[in-house]
Design an enzyme around this catalytic site. Structure first.
Site, PDB file in Angstrom:
ATOM      1  N   LYS A 125      29.587 -27.322  -4.442  1.00  0.00           N
ATOM      2  CA  LYS A 125      30.723 -26.726  -4.634  1.00  0.00           C
ATOM      3  C   LYS A 125      31.596 -28.251  -4.767  1.00  0.00           C
ATOM      4  O   LYS A 125      31.455 -29.193  -4.333  1.00  0.00           O
ATOM      5  CB  LYS A 125      31.078 -25.944  -3.519  1.00  0.00           C
ATOM      6  CG  LYS A 125      32.518 -25.158  -3.773  1.00  0.00           C
ATOM      7  CD  LYS A 125      31.732 -23.729  -4.282  1.00  0.00           C
ATOM      8  CE  LYS A 125      33.037 -23.016  -4.952  1.00  0.00           C
ATOM      9  NZ  LYS A 125      32.445 -21.722  -5.412  1.00  0.00           N
ATOM     10  N   ASP A 165      36.241 -22.466 -10.756  1.00  0.00           N
ATOM     11  CA  ASP A 165      36.347 -21.666  -9.552  1.00  0.00           C
ATOM     12  C   ASP A 165      37.895 -21.125  -9.669  1.00  0.00           C
ATOM     13  O   ASP A 165      38.393 -21.352 -10.570  1.00  0.00           O
ATOM     14  CB  ASP A 165      35.649 -22.260  -8.379  1.00  0.00           C
ATOM     15  CG  ASP A 165      35.651 -21.239  -7.126  1.00  0.00           C
ATOM     16  OD1 ASP A 165      34.429 -20.712  -7.192  1.00  0.00           O
ATOM     17  OD2 ASP A 165      36.604 -21.111  -6.497  1.00  0.00           O
TER      18      ASP A 165
HETATM   19  N1  GLU Z   1      32.563 -20.641  -9.197  1.00  0.00           N
HETATM   20  C1  GLU Z   1      31.550 -19.683  -9.452  1.00  0.00           C
HETATM   21  C2  GLU Z   1      30.750 -19.143  -8.153  1.00  0.00           C
HETATM   22  O1  GLU Z   1      31.467 -19.199  -7.256  1.00  0.00           O
HETATM   23  C3  GLU Z   1      30.547 -20.043 -10.465  1.00  0.00           C
HETATM   24  C4  GLU Z   1      29.803 -21.241 -10.602  1.00  0.00           C
HETATM   25  C5  GLU Z   1      29.228 -21.642 -11.696  1.00  0.00           C
HETATM   26  O2  GLU Z   1      29.191 -21.058 -12.669  1.00  0.00           O
HETATM   27  O3  GLU Z   1      28.267 -22.674 -11.528  1.00  0.00           O
HETATM   28  O4  GLU Z   1      29.710 -18.809  -8.111  1.00  0.00           O
END
Ligand code: GLU
Length: 444
Positions: A125, A165
């Site tokens: 993240k 995100d």
């Molecule tokens: N931000 C999204 C999540 O929390 C997608 C992450 C992604 O596609 O890598 O899963």
């Protein structure tokens, strides 16, 4: 206090571990306690403790020029949590509240979520304490370029694949990808959530919200129920909330609320598909989208209205972390709510999560229910790697299968509570098994 509790205390701020990261570790440790008690090899290999610490944290300075030619400085992070079952994968979030503690918690959860998808992706993240509010398009472009100029060296299609995100959508992903491509001089799937004009996948925009509803439908099906006629309250008004609303309405549910940080939009007879489609089309065109909707349709917007006060059968928080408190939970249960499904990551506060164990209600954690987004990101990676785009229906079908399979894993691994499967423990145990077995097999 057992050894895992002591470990969490030491690693999350000693006597005051009430951080998101500390709270998440404690929640997971408690969900996994029974499983660890029966799996000596996981305990001997210190699987929990090793997973609790991210493999790597990258912190960097993001300096950029605003429209007045003044230098602005933000901090950027990427928490590369686990590469046990695939390259690091997870979103980037731009928000003034972003800090390392929250990102560590979200990265930890992402590894569990990604494992549940059954796809070969690790967890990460990232983001920055940058507020996009009130910034011009050029300022967003300059910020994204400065951010990627630092991040590019740490990512790549076999290393780490960021995506969007909160506040990082199609526009920001386009700017980030453009800068990556400019620097490395390669067109490769190092970022997902791209526009379909340059390597993006069908259904990626809809995937998280649709996936939440597919998960919910699997849960209801097991109770021999459907969404038809159910009253649903949704928070948020971004991609996740609006696509969850659309899918729920298509399944004949009555969606009566949406919200943003400034207020609540209600339609007691249920939003129509036309209204949700208008909100989707106008998402970035208004200063306050929900207030503008009131001028367009027969719906009600109240800036002083508290969330989660309306009676509903199903609540789907889709705004941000810690948005559903103990007080909200009590109110929802009192008004007859039977299911809470997290569309946002870690929507329930720690207190609400502790209390929900004793309530007669189904609860689906975000790491299971909202995994549709990252799952379709992974299909985007595979379409990029093979230069073979798939059509809309093929991907939507895969999304449905993936969400049904995630529900199955959660239900099959769940501990029973109040005669109901505790899907939170089920999700944690199912993901922990996958990650732990990979860890043991790969040696210390
Ligand atoms: N931000 C999204 C999540 O929390 C997608 C992450 C992604 O596609 O890598 O899963």
């Amino acid at each position: 206090m057992n050894s895992i509790d002591t470990f969490i205390e030491q690693r999350t701020g000693g006597s005051n571990p009430q951080t998101s990261y500390g709270a998440v570790l404690k929640q997971e440790a408690s969900a996994l306690r029974g499983f660890l008690g029966q799996n000596d090899s996981f305990t001997r290999h210190k699987v929990f403790e090793r997973l609790a610490l991210p493999e790597r944290i990258i912190e960097f300075n993001v300096s950029w020029l605003d429209d007045q030619d003044v230098v602005q400085i933000n901090t950027g992070w990427r928490v590369q949590h686990s590469s046990l079952i695939g390259p690091y994968k997870g979103g980037l979030r731009f928000h003034p509240d972003v800090n390392l503690d929250t990102l560590k918690a979200l990265a930890f959860e992402q590894s569990f979520k990604n494992a549940l998808t059954g796809l070969p992706i690790g967890g990460a993240k990232g983001g920055a304490d940058f507020s996009p509010k009130g910034k011009s398009d050029t300022e967003i472009l300059r910020f994204c370029q400065a951010f990627m100029t630092e991040l590019y060296r740490h990512i790549g299609p076999a290393r780490d694949i960021p995506a969007g995100d909160i506040n990082v959508g199609l526009r920001e992903i386009g700017y980030l990808f453009g800068q990556y491509k400019r620097i490395v001089n390669q067109f490769e799937g190092a970022v997902t959530g791209k526009s379909r004009h340059f390597g993006g996948s069908h259904v990626r925009t809809e995937a998280t919200g649709f996936g939440v509803v597919y998960f919910l439908q699997s849960l209801l099906k097991e109770q021999e129920q459907t969404l038809e006629g159910k009253t649903v309250c949704i928070s948020g008004a971004g991609n996740v909330a609006l696509h969850a609303a659309l899918k729920a309405i298509q399944a004949q549910a009555k969606v009566i609320t949406l919200s943003n940080s400034r207020g609540l939009l209600t339609n007691e007879s249920g939003f129509t598909e036309e209204q949700i489609n208008w909100l989707l089309e106008n998402q970035y065109k208004h200063d306050n989208l929900l207030e503008s909707a009131e001028q367009e349709f027969d719906v009600n917007y109240r800036s002083d209205s508290p969330a989660w006060q309306m009676a509903c059968d199903i609540a789907i928080p889709c705004a941000t972390q810690n948005e559903l408190t103990l007080e909200h939970l009590e109110k929802l249960v009192e008004s007859g709510c039977q299911v809470i499904v997290e569309g946002s990551n870690m929507a329930l506060t720690d207190e609400a999560l502790q209390a929900i164990k004793d309530k007669d209600i189904y609860f689906a954690p975000g790491k299971a229910a909202n995994a549709g987004g990252v799952a379709i990101s992974t299909l985007e990676m595979s379409q990029n790697a093979t230069f073979s785009p798939l059509d809309y229906d093929a991907i939507d079908e895969q999304l449905q299968d993936i969400m049904q399979n995630i529900y199955r894993q959660c239900a099959d691994n769940a501990i029973e509570r109040n005669g109901k499967p505790d899907l939170h423990s089920g999700a944690s145990i199912a993901a922990f098994k996958i990650l732990g077995e990979a860890m043991i097999a790969q040696g210390v």
